[in-house]
Design an enzyme around this catalytic site. Structure first.
Site: not given
Length: 292
Positions: A99, A174, A242
């Site tokens: 990701t 995502k 993150k």
């Protein structure tokens, strides 16, 4: 699959190990590289070929899959001196399943195209359970022809596999997924805390609410772990932070409001500040219940 016998996998983490194992079980020859060789030892023991650098792996494999930690790691593994794009053969397919930033996926695609390499961004969702069972959702960005060529590879790892659009669209999808999960995780924690404060059995409550309108992956799969006090990582707190920061950055660029995302990020950052960044995302319950 004539030209795709060898698959290289860079990043043997919680999910990457299961994904790699599924590739081997499907009959692909596997090349592996990760910073800590010991993490890949059981794969090596069952036939995977170890490489000391991403460059060596890229020279060997027909398809190179990366699943590393952060965008900075993606940048290094693709563009560094020992990077994939410097050493992969023309005609190689490279798939970043980390990701990461949509803009970085676009950059990888453009540079790969100059070198006759086919690039896709294809992050996944489904956690350790989905990775182990080969049932991940795979969200791809890139060219239709490249996507169709590597579909047999994707099918060993997932079952909901969709090309969302051009380079970067897999990463955008995502991040949208993570935005959805962020608020949902807060709701799941509040629900369990409510049940416990009311003197109820939260496991029994789950039996009623998981099949109704409140149902979700987090409620069905992570809430039971919360109740048991099982905080082993299917997906790390630090990596979710993150992801949320990447989503927040993209949302700000599009001038959109994200109150649920901002709240969830603040709670997870508080959890990490308590020393829990290496636990699974279900550990958020620790902020909500005294029992946890």
């Amino acid at each position: 699959m004539k030209n795709m016998k060898r698959v290289g996998f860079i990043g043997i983490g919680v999910m990457g190990k299961s994904m790699s194992r599924n590739l081997m079980q499907a009959g692909f020859e596997l090349d592996v590289y990760t910073r800590t060789k010991a993490k890949a030892q059981d794969l090596i023991d069952t036939g995977a070929v170890w490489h000391d650098t991403p460059a060596s792996l890229a020279q060997s494999a027909d398809v190179v899959i990366t699943m590393v930690g952060y965008p900075s790691d993606v940048q290094e593994v693709y563009f560094g001196d020992n990077g994939i794009l410097q050493h992969a053969k023309p005609g190689t397919y490279v798939i970043d399943m980390t990701t990461s930033k949509p803009a970085l996926a676009e950059e990888i695609y453009a540079e790969a195209k100059k070198k006759g390499i086919f690039a896709l961004d294809a992050p996944v969702s489904g956690g350790d359970v989905g990775a182990r069972n080969g049932k991940l959702a795979i969200m791809a960005g890139g060219d239709e022809e490249a996507f169709q060529a590597v579909l047999p590879v994707f099918e060993t790892m997932g079952e909901n596999i969709i090309l969302q659009g051009p380079a970067g669209f897999g990463q955008h999808t995502k991040l949208i997924n993570q935005v959805t999960i962020a608020s949902n995780m807060v709701g799941v924690c509040e629900a369990i805390a409510y049940a416990e404060h009311a003197g109820m059995d939260p496991s029994k409550v789950l039996r009623s609410i998981t099949t109704g309108a409140a149902g979700s992956f987090s409620l069905s799969n992570l809430a039971p772990r919360m109740i048991k006090g099982d905080y082993d990582p299917g997906f790390y707190v630090k990596h979710f932070i993150k992801d949320m920061k990447l989503a927040l950055e993209a949302a700000k660029e599009m001038d959109m409001m994200t109150p649920g995302l901002e709240l969830s990020l603040s709670l997870y950052e508080r959890l990490a500040a308590n020393g829990d960044e290496n636990l699974g995302t279900q550990a958020l319950i620790k902020l909500f219940t005294k029992k946890a």
